[in-house]
Design an enzyme around this catalytic site. Structure first.
Site, short mmCIF file in Angstrom:
data_model
loop_
_atom_site.label_atom_id
_atom_site.label_comp_id
_atom_site.label_asym_id
_atom_site.label_seq_id
_atom_site.Cartn_x
_atom_site.Cartn_y
_atom_site.Cartn_z
N GLU A 175 0.61 -1.34 -0.08
CA GLU A 175 0.15 -0.06 -0.10
C GLU A 175 0.94 1.25 0.13
OE1 GLU A 175 -0.40 -2.55 1.64
OE2 GLU A 175 -2.30 -3.02 2.68
N CYS A 208 -2.20 -2.54 7.38
CA CYS A 208 -1.76 -2.46 8.73
C CYS A 208 -1.80 -0.94 9.15
CB CYS A 208 -0.16 -2.75 8.65
SG CYS A 208 0.75 -1.49 7.86
N1 THU Z 1 2.22 -6.52 3.87
C1 THU Z 1 1.85 -5.60 2.95
O1 THU Z 1 2.35 -5.49 1.80
N2 THU Z 1 0.59 -5.10 3.22
C2 THU Z 1 -0.34 -5.31 4.00
O2 THU Z 1 -1.46 -4.75 4.42
C3 THU Z 1 -0.08 -6.21 5.28
C4 THU Z 1 1.33 -6.91 5.20
C5 THU Z 1 3.51 -7.17 3.79
C6 THU Z 1 4.47 -6.79 4.54
C7 THU Z 1 5.39 -7.92 4.70
O3 THU Z 1 6.16 -7.87 3.33
C8 THU Z 1 4.38 -9.10 4.43
O4 THU Z 1 3.15 -8.68 3.89
C9 THU Z 1 4.19 -10.13 5.68
O5 THU Z 1 3.74 -9.09 6.81
#
Ligand code: THU
Length: 158
Positions: free
Chosen positions: A74, A111
């Site tokens: 995001e 997140c």
């Molecule tokens: N992650 C995202 O790219 N977006 C989210 O909304 C949640 C988590 C990624 C971060 C990390 O590279 C992986 O997912 C595991 O947390």
């Protein structure tokens, strides 16, 4: 003592119920998972931001051996949009995630840090961002960040 009641409503759509624009944005987010760099989590996330002028900017999670240095899909999309098109509001953001080749049945939700950045992007241009969270069982749609981040901190509070 008084209670401060917070209510959040998301709508769940099937792909066929979405507008063509929203469907395209979800497809762009799914496609963007191919650019994820996730050797540590193996969790591939894609995001696609639609600007007011129709341009779509994509992002994907980028990991690093020093874990906190990585960034979510995001924020890579939103920061790229802000850097490349500083005068263009983001009007919609789609997010998709997969493990291996399988997209998740239930969508993931941004997140806390990403929610704050989405909120900041809304405030920067004064335009709410329609958020589309893709899952194979349905697409959860939030009209703006507010339902996902109630009582959020905005620059005007300072
Ligand atoms: N992650 C995202 O790219 N977006 C989210 O909304 C949640 C988590 C990624 C971060 C990390 O590279 C992986 O997912 C595991 O947390």
């Amino acid at each position: 003592m008084k209670a401060y009641k917070i209510e959040a409503v998301l709508h769940i759509y099937e792909m066929a119920e979405l507008s063509e624009e929203d469907r395209e944005l979800v497809e762009a987010a799914k496609q963007a998972t191919n650019s994820s760099y996730a050797p540590y989590s193996k969790f591939r996330v894609g995001a696609a931001a639609r600007l007011q002028n129709g341009v779509v900017v994509v992002g994907a999670n980028q990991e690093n051996a020093a874990f906190p240095s990585g960034l979510c899909a995001e924020r890579t999309a939103l920061f790229a949009a802000g850097a490349q098109h500083p005068d263009q509001p983001v009007v919609a953001l789609a997010i998709a995630a997969r493990k291996g080749s399988r997209f998740l049945d239930k969508p993931i939700s941004p997140c806390g840090s990403c929610r704050q950045v989405i909120s900041g992007m809304e405030d920067r241009h004064g335009v709410p961002i329609r958020i589309l969270l893709y899952g194979t069982e349905g697409i959860y749609v939030s009209e703006g960040i507010s339902p996902l981040l109630p009582l959020r901190f905005v620059g005007d509070d300072m």
